[in-house]
Design a protein around this motif. Structure first.
Motif, short mmCIF file in Angstrom:
data_model
loop_
_atom_site.label_atom_id
_atom_site.label_comp_id
_atom_site.label_asym_id
_atom_site.label_seq_id
_atom_site.Cartn_x
_atom_site.Cartn_y
_atom_site.Cartn_z
N PHE A 52 -5.90 2.13 14.22
CA PHE A 52 -6.48 2.24 12.88
C PHE A 52 -5.45 2.72 11.87
N ARG A 53 -4.55 3.59 12.29
CA ARG A 53 -3.47 4.02 11.38
C ARG A 53 -2.64 2.81 10.96
N MET A 54 -2.35 1.93 11.90
CA MET A 54 -1.59 0.72 11.58
C MET A 54 -2.41 -0.20 10.68
N LEU A 55 -3.72 -0.31 10.96
CA LEU A 55 -4.55 -1.21 10.16
C LEU A 55 -4.67 -0.77 8.70
N TRP A 56 -4.55 0.53 8.43
CA TRP A 56 -4.57 0.97 7.03
C TRP A 56 -3.43 0.33 6.25
N HIS A 57 -2.38 -0.13 6.92
CA HIS A 57 -1.26 -0.82 6.27
C HIS A 57 -1.42 -2.33 6.38
N VAL A 58 -1.86 -2.80 7.54
CA VAL A 58 -1.94 -4.23 7.79
C VAL A 58 -3.04 -4.89 6.96
N VAL A 59 -4.21 -4.30 6.90
CA VAL A 59 -5.34 -4.91 6.18
C VAL A 59 -5.00 -5.16 4.71
N PRO A 60 -4.46 -4.19 3.97
CA PRO A 60 -4.08 -4.50 2.58
C PRO A 60 -3.03 -5.59 2.47
N VAL A 61 -2.08 -5.63 3.40
CA VAL A 61 -1.06 -6.68 3.37
C VAL A 61 -1.72 -8.05 3.55
N VAL A 62 -2.63 -8.17 4.50
CA VAL A 62 -3.31 -9.45 4.73
C VAL A 62 -4.11 -9.85 3.49
N ILE A 63 -4.86 -8.93 2.93
CA ILE A 63 -5.68 -9.26 1.76
C ILE A 63 -4.80 -9.60 0.55
N LEU A 64 -3.80 -8.78 0.27
CA LEU A 64 -2.96 -9.01 -0.91
C LEU A 64 -2.13 -10.29 -0.79
N THR A 65 -1.57 -10.55 0.39
CA THR A 65 -0.82 -11.80 0.55
C THR A 65 -1.75 -13.00 0.47
N GLY A 66 -2.97 -12.85 0.99
CA GLY A 66 -3.95 -13.94 0.88
C GLY A 66 -4.28 -14.23 -0.57
#
Length: 153
Positions: A52-66
């Motif tokens: 979950f610590r990693m996902l706090w970084h990954v999820v915004p990257v996926v959404i913003l790049t999308g």
């Protein structure tokens, strides 16, 4: 620039969906076979803390790049084809499930583990399992839609 956005988007999706697949399909069954409930709760607490610590970084990257690709590559909302809209809806749904888990049952599980309340920790862990399983199904569907839309029409 579009290639960089696309690669970051794909890598984020692979980490997110792949991490959920590993946790639900491999780690959880193996932990149930090999560990007693107290050790299983401790293992899953450590796994989810890191994930979950990693996902706090990954999820915004996926959404913003999308979104960046949506605007720059697919010419925005009105001009996009069906699979881009489907990926957007599913991605926002997945992000919502992540927020639900991180701010709800994950917070309850951490508090229960800290308080030594195994029953509450196990109940929260079961809620996490159900939500992550749902999110995994949604993520796999999103990947299928992305592939189908990109190459299948």
């Amino acid at each position: 620039m579009a290639t960089t956005l696309y690669v970051l988007h794909l890598l984020g999706a692979v980490v997110w969906v792949g991490g959920m697949a590993f946790a639900i399909l491999m780690l959880r069954p193996a932990a149930h076979e090999a560990l007693e409930p107290p050790q299983r709760i401790a293992l899953m607490e450590g796994v989810f803390r890191r994930f979950f610590r990693m996902l706090w970084h990954v999820v915004p990257v996926v959404i913003l790049t999308g979104w960046a690709m949506w605007i720059g590559w697919y010419w925005g909302f009105a001009a996009s084809i069906w699979h881009v809209h489907a990926m957007h809806l599913a991605g926002l749904g997945m992000a919502g499930v992540f927020l639900f888990v991180a701010l709800g049952p994950w917070a309850r599980m951490r508090a229960a583990v800290a308080a030594g309340d195994r029953a509450a920790a196990a109940a929260a862990l079961d809620t996490i399992r159900k939500a992550v399983t749902f999110n995994l199904m949604l993520g796999l569907l999103t990947v299928a839609v992305a592939g189908w839309g990109r190459f299948g029409g």
